[in-house]
Design an enzyme around this catalytic site. Structure first.
Site, mmCIF file in Angstrom:
data_model
loop_
_atom_site.group_PDB
_atom_site.id
_atom_site.type_symbol
_atom_site.label_atom_id
_atom_site.label_comp_id
_atom_site.label_asym_id
_atom_site.label_seq_id
_atom_site.Cartn_x
_atom_site.Cartn_y
_atom_site.Cartn_z
ATOM 1 N N HIS A 148 0.796 -1.224 0.000
ATOM 2 C CA HIS A 148 0.000 0.000 0.000
ATOM 3 C C HIS A 148 0.835 1.284 0.000
ATOM 4 C CE1 HIS A 148 -4.440 1.109 1.153
ATOM 5 N NE2 HIS A 148 -4.031 1.748 0.082
ATOM 6 N N ASP A 175 -9.883 -0.443 4.008
ATOM 7 C CA ASP A 175 -8.689 -1.023 4.624
ATOM 8 C C ASP A 175 -9.004 -1.484 6.048
ATOM 9 O OD1 ASP A 175 -5.936 -1.411 5.481
ATOM 10 O OD2 ASP A 175 -5.327 0.095 4.001
ATOM 11 N N HIS A 177 -6.613 -1.353 8.140
ATOM 12 C CA HIS A 177 -5.688 -0.492 8.872
ATOM 13 C C HIS A 177 -5.910 0.963 8.462
ATOM 14 C CE1 HIS A 177 -3.839 -4.455 8.069
ATOM 15 N NE2 HIS A 177 -3.529 -4.410 9.348
ATOM 16 N N ASP A 179 -3.256 3.150 8.083
ATOM 17 C CA ASP A 179 -2.100 3.586 7.298
ATOM 18 C C ASP A 179 -1.739 5.043 7.571
ATOM 19 O OD1 ASP A 179 -2.182 1.035 6.296
ATOM 20 O OD2 ASP A 179 -3.059 1.568 4.377
ATOM 21 N N HIS A 192 4.179 0.909 4.202
ATOM 22 C CA HIS A 192 2.780 0.711 3.763
ATOM 23 C C HIS A 192 1.780 1.085 4.861
ATOM 24 C CE1 HIS A 192 2.119 -3.824 5.100
ATOM 25 N NE2 HIS A 192 2.725 -3.117 6.020
ATOM 26 N N ASP A 279 -7.608 -1.841 -0.394
ATOM 27 C CA ASP A 279 -6.682 -2.782 0.242
ATOM 28 C C ASP A 279 -7.468 -4.068 0.470
ATOM 29 O OD1 ASP A 279 -5.112 -4.242 2.076
ATOM 30 O OD2 ASP A 279 -4.162 -2.387 2.809
ATOM 31 N N ASP A 281 -6.991 -6.395 2.321
ATOM 32 C CA ASP A 281 -7.123 -6.865 3.710
ATOM 33 C C ASP A 281 -8.345 -6.265 4.399
ATOM 34 O OD1 ASP A 281 -6.471 -4.384 4.927
ATOM 35 O OD2 ASP A 281 -4.360 -4.903 5.151
ATOM 36 N N GLU A 324 -2.073 -4.978 -1.902
ATOM 37 C CA GLU A 324 -1.835 -5.958 -0.846
ATOM 38 C C GLU A 324 -2.350 -7.353 -1.181
ATOM 39 O OE1 GLU A 324 0.031 -5.461 1.853
ATOM 40 O OE2 GLU A 324 0.224 -3.285 1.897
HETATM 41 MN MN LIG Z 1 -3.486 -0.510 3.706
#
Ligand SMILES: [Mn+2]
Length: 357
Positions: A148, A175, A177, A179, A192, A279, A281, A324
């Site tokens: 990312h 996402d 996360h 980030d 990332h 992303d 994830d 990702e």
């Molecule tokens: Mn990310």
């Protein structure tokens, strides 16, 4: 909440998707010379898409995401988009320098709080350049990652180009996360986990310089969706910036339809164009096992499909990153195939009229 179950071998069982509309191959569209000008795509418009592969893992701590662009192409991403009537120009991958360095032990000369910093800066500069070129030709940039960190380059370019045309870019950051780390708050040193922070104007100077003189995004231009693994320092920034951030419990409580409508409505007030940073994830590992950093308790396929279709209906989507994807941790490339199915929910042109907005 989608709780991932495991079978006796400890691998994830993949529950059924639920219903996704099937986009049939498109009837022939007149494609001649149609280009993105200052107006973002309208629902169902055939586009010219510029594919940019970014085979990098330099911003991450596991090998495998550098194979993401190949995995997405093997899952027929360009062909499936062509079947929708789009023109797809795949310019191939940018060349990512690896310098033979181990991911786990950064070069001694480099700062362990900004691992592989030189490589990431160089890669993001190339991504930025290719994304700008793509937009200046009037094409829709579709960036295939890669980790990312590459979004520093892609989003900086899109924001700059949209601004040059007198518009303003909003970003949906899908996402697990946030980030939003910096070199001082990061627990891992992985860049990332810093990309959105940089785009908001916080971070190391060479990364920030990719975003030009001004920061690329203001907090009101960003909506974070799918959060469930956020570091302490990031949570502080989210609060201080007053970012629109939807965490998993809230998404489960409100329902994705309400969340994505609110997110797009918020961006619409000021932003003329929307970039999606997708992303993988963000999805629950039950469906998307092949990602860089798995976090359980994530979005379902149907929830992400709702995000994609809302973006399609908004008519403002102008660019997208798919990041990702890690085929080394995947099963039979199913995460890439799912990613393609989901991207078609946003960019499919022909649905037999069922979804016509
Ligand atoms: Mn990310």
């Amino acid at each position: 909440m989608n709780v991932a179950r495991r079978d006796t071998l400890g691998t994830f069982l993949r529950p059924p998707y639920g219903w996704l509309p099937r986009f049939a191959p498109s009837p022939p569209f007149p494609l001649g010379g149609r280009a993105l000008t200052s107006v973002p795509i309208a629902t169902g418009t055939p586009l010219t898409l510029g594919v940019i592969g970014v085979p990098t893992d330099r911003g991450a701590s596991h090998h495998g995401v550098e194979l993401g662009p190949a995995a997405l192409r093997v899952a027929r991403l360009p062909d499936r988009l062509r079947e929708q009537g789009h023109r797809v120009l795949d310019g191939g991958d940018i060349v990512v320098r690896t310098r033979g360095a181990s991911l786990r032990s950064p070069l001694r000369s480099e700062d362990p709080r900004l691992r592989n910093h030189d490589d990431v800066v160089r890669t993001c500069a190339l991504v930025r350049q290719r994304t700008l070129q793509t937009m200046r030709r009037g094409h829709f940039p579709l960036i295939l990652g890669g980790d990312h960190s590459l979004s520093i380059g892609s989003v900086a370019a899109v924001a700059q180009e949209v601004r040059r045309r007198g518009g303003r870019l909003g970003v949906i950051w899908l996402d697990a996360h946030a980030d939003m780390n910096t070199a001082t708050t990061t627990p891992s040193g992985n860049i990332h986990g810093m990309s959105l922070g940089c785009l908001l104007g916080r971070g190391e100077s060479r990364l920030l310089s990719l975003c030009g003189r001004d920061r690329s995004l203001a907090p009101c231009d960003v909506a974070l969706i799918g959060l469930r693994s956020v570091d302490e320092g990031e949570a502080v920034w989210i609060r201080q910036d007053g970012l629109a951030a939807w965490w998993m419990p809230e998404i489960e409580r409100l329902g994705m339809a309400q969340v994505i409508d609110a997110a797009i409505e918020r961006l619409r007030r000021r932003c003329t164009h929307i970039h999606l940073s997708f992303d993988l994830d963000s999805l629950d590992p039950a469906w998307a096992a092949g990602v860089g950093t798995r976090v359980e308790g994530g979005l379902s396929v149907v929830q992400v499909a709702a995000v994609m279709r809302a973006l399609r209906a908004s008519g403002r989507l102008c660019s997208m990153d798919i990041v990702e994807v890690n085929p080394l941790r995947d099963r039979e490339n199913s995460t890439s195939e799912l990613a393609v199915d989901l991207v078609l929910q946003a960019l499919g042109t022909w649905d037999g009229g069922r979804l016509a907005a």
